[in-house]
Design an enzyme around this catalytic site. Structure first.
Site, mmCIF file in Angstrom:
data_model
loop_
_atom_site.group_PDB
_atom_site.id
_atom_site.type_symbol
_atom_site.label_atom_id
_atom_site.label_comp_id
_atom_site.label_asym_id
_atom_site.label_seq_id
_atom_site.Cartn_x
_atom_site.Cartn_y
_atom_site.Cartn_z
ATOM 1 N N ASP A 78 -2.565 0.576 -6.922
ATOM 2 C CA ASP A 78 -2.984 1.973 -7.057
ATOM 3 C C ASP A 78 -1.897 2.950 -6.630
ATOM 4 O O ASP A 78 -0.930 2.581 -5.960
ATOM 5 C CB ASP A 78 -4.251 2.234 -6.250
ATOM 6 C CG ASP A 78 -4.059 1.970 -4.758
ATOM 7 O OD1 ASP A 78 -3.434 0.959 -4.413
ATOM 8 O OD2 ASP A 78 -4.530 2.793 -3.944
ATOM 9 N N GLU A 145 -5.103 0.458 -2.041
ATOM 10 C CA GLU A 145 -4.418 0.557 -0.755
ATOM 11 C C GLU A 145 -4.455 1.980 -0.208
ATOM 12 O O GLU A 145 -4.659 2.202 0.982
ATOM 13 C CB GLU A 145 -2.966 0.090 -0.916
ATOM 14 C CG GLU A 145 -2.202 -0.048 0.397
ATOM 15 C CD GLU A 145 -1.445 1.204 0.798
ATOM 16 O OE1 GLU A 145 -0.897 1.235 1.912
ATOM 17 O OE2 GLU A 145 -1.405 2.160 0.000
#
Length: 486
Positions: A78, A145
């Site tokens: 991400d 994350e």
């Protein structure tokens, strides 16, 4: 393909170009995950996913290197979705638009996603390469994350076989990390009541813009302004004398990004509007004098707003303004053990106003648990004084440095042999996933390194082209020199 795909090393930049073309903000990275899975399957590699959605890819050792220690290359899928207010971009559907700006690659009006897209691109380039020499190899790509470390929290025992993990989420070439801060999210929720807007009042919107923002771990020590705190300071100083009545305050968008922008809709007697404009203009001059060396584009202005139907009752308005102004922000303490490293910090990241409550989201980071607990106590005390509710969630551990790390010594020796100088061995104040990986894999030897990335978590994010080549050179050399497994 964009112009960046022609940069060197071309395999890394081509993968990064592909990554930019597929939307992958936190909690919406599935399209990119599927693209990576299809790539790996096309290469004939073993691919698995765990219950939370992490992607695991396995590649056999180069012939003759089967006896080396197993290595896990790791990155997160991400990216942080931040854009300038005047940029028309939907992170769920639109591709990032990277371009070359001198010695850097940046993006048009948005975050670039070099954090951690460059690391992920390097991992994929190793998987695709027929020339990179390595022992038994695994690639771990974690999800979410940036918004909660969901993938790292969900990593279970038994999924990884490697002895060494190379995290690629660091942001300064020439530095290798062997420890990081832990952290915890906090929310201060103040219940509010409203009443009708006083008669003959006029509405004004107070706007703070132009701040640099940035990563609340990597950039918290730089002295950058926090738009939420800047606006709170003005309201604390002048709301009473101007007869301001607050309707809403909104600022920031992520708890781990220093807020670049904030705005408040206030009403006040029409006779005081000119005085408000004068004070807000003077406040900008004051901030330029205080922060101008760091914040070179501070922009405070007022604009007319539609008169709202209601405002906060006076008592609740005062409780909120006091709470915001009293909430600590920035560096709380520097480390005594590691020169130049922040030990404990707090970022007042996001403020939202609803009909019946105002919510303030913060992120506490600390290298030591007691430091984190100390700031938790500060927030509890401020909330108690303001009559607000204070809750904590998403606690994640720090990564304790290991002075005897074999892979750390290998990296240092390899780096020195290539460049003739020793890399800086560092502990980072930002949160890395390595601390969480240590729970299911306590004996895994870990380091973190990467290319130079400036202003992550902001639309000014950029990656230095030259350092991507150095980062790739280091990764290839380390993989080649991994020792034989005892």
């Amino acid at each position: 393909m964009s112009e960046i795909s022609q940069l060197s090393p071309q395999p890394v930049w081509q993968f990064f170009d592909q990554i930019c073309s597929i939307p992958h903000p936190s909690k919406h990275e599935e399209a990119l995950a599927q693209h990576i899975i299809q790539f790996a399957q096309g290469e004939g590699l073993e691919v698995r996913r765990d219950a939370v959605g992490n992607v695991f890819i396995k590649k056999p050792a180069t012939p003759g290197m089967e006896d080396r220690k197993g290595v896990v290359l790791q990155a997160h899928i991400d990216m942080v979705p931040q854009k300038n207010e005047d940029t028309d971009h939907d992170f769920l559907t639109d591709a990032i638009q990277p371009y070359i700006d001198g010695e850097w690659v940046t993006a048009k009006g948005t975050t670039l996603g070099a954090d951690n897209g460059m690391g992920m691109a390097a991992c994929l380039a190793v998987l695709a390469s027929k020339d990179v020499e390595h022992g038994p190899l695994e690639v771990l790509l974690t999800i979410d994350e940036e918004a909660g470390m969901t993938g790292a929290f969900g990593l279970e025992e038994g999924w990884l076989e490697g002895d060494i993990l190379l995290n690629t989420d660091s942001e300064q070439e020439g530095e290798v990390y062997m420890g990081c801060a832990g952290g915890v999210d906090s929310s201060l929720v103040l219940d509010i009541q409203r009443e009708a807007t006083p008669a003959d009042f006029q509405a004004v919107k107070l706007v703070v813009k132009g701040l640099k923002g940035g990563h609340s771990g990597c950039d918290i020590h730089t002295g950058r302004g926090n738009a939420n705190k800047i606006l709170g300071r003005f309201l604390f100083g002048h709301a009473e004398e101007l007869g301001l009545r607050l309707t809403s305050l909104t600022g920031g968008s992520l708890r781990n990004a220093i807020p670049r922008e904030a705005s408040a809709v206030v009403t006040l007697p029409a006779a005081n509007v000119d005085k408000l404009n004068e004070l807000f203009a003077y406040y900008q001059e004051l901030l330029v004098a205080e922060l101008g060396r760091v914040e070179t584009d501070i922009n405070l202005f007022t604009e007319a707003a539609e008169l709202p139907a209601d405002v906060l009752v006076t008592a609740d308005q005062q409780r909120f303004i006091n709470m915001l102004n009293a909430t600590p922000n920035g560096v709380i303490r520097m480390s005594d053990d590691i020169e130049g490293v922040v030990e404990t910090s707090l970022n007042v990241g996001v403020i939202t106003t609803e009909a019946d409550k105002i919510t303030v989201l913060c992120l506490i980071r600390s290298l030591i648990d007691s430091g984190r607990s100390n700031v938790e106590g500060m927030l509890k005390a401020v909330a108690s004084l303001a009559g607000a509710n204070c809750e904590f969630s998403g606690t994640y551990p720090g990564w304790k440095p290991d002075a005897d790390s074999e892979v750390m010594h290998l990296f240092r020796e390899t780096y020195e042999s290539i460049y003739g100088r020793v890399p800086n061995i560092m502990v980072i104040h930002a949160g890395l996933e390595c601390g969480l990986f240590k729970k299911p894999y306590p004996n895994m030897d870990m380091i973190s390194f990467g290319p130079t990335i400036k202003f992550p978590h902001s639309p000014d994010e950029k990656v230095q082209i030259e350092t991507v080549a150095l980062f790739w050179e280091q990764m290839v050399a380390i993989l080649k020199n991994i020792p034989v497994k005892a």
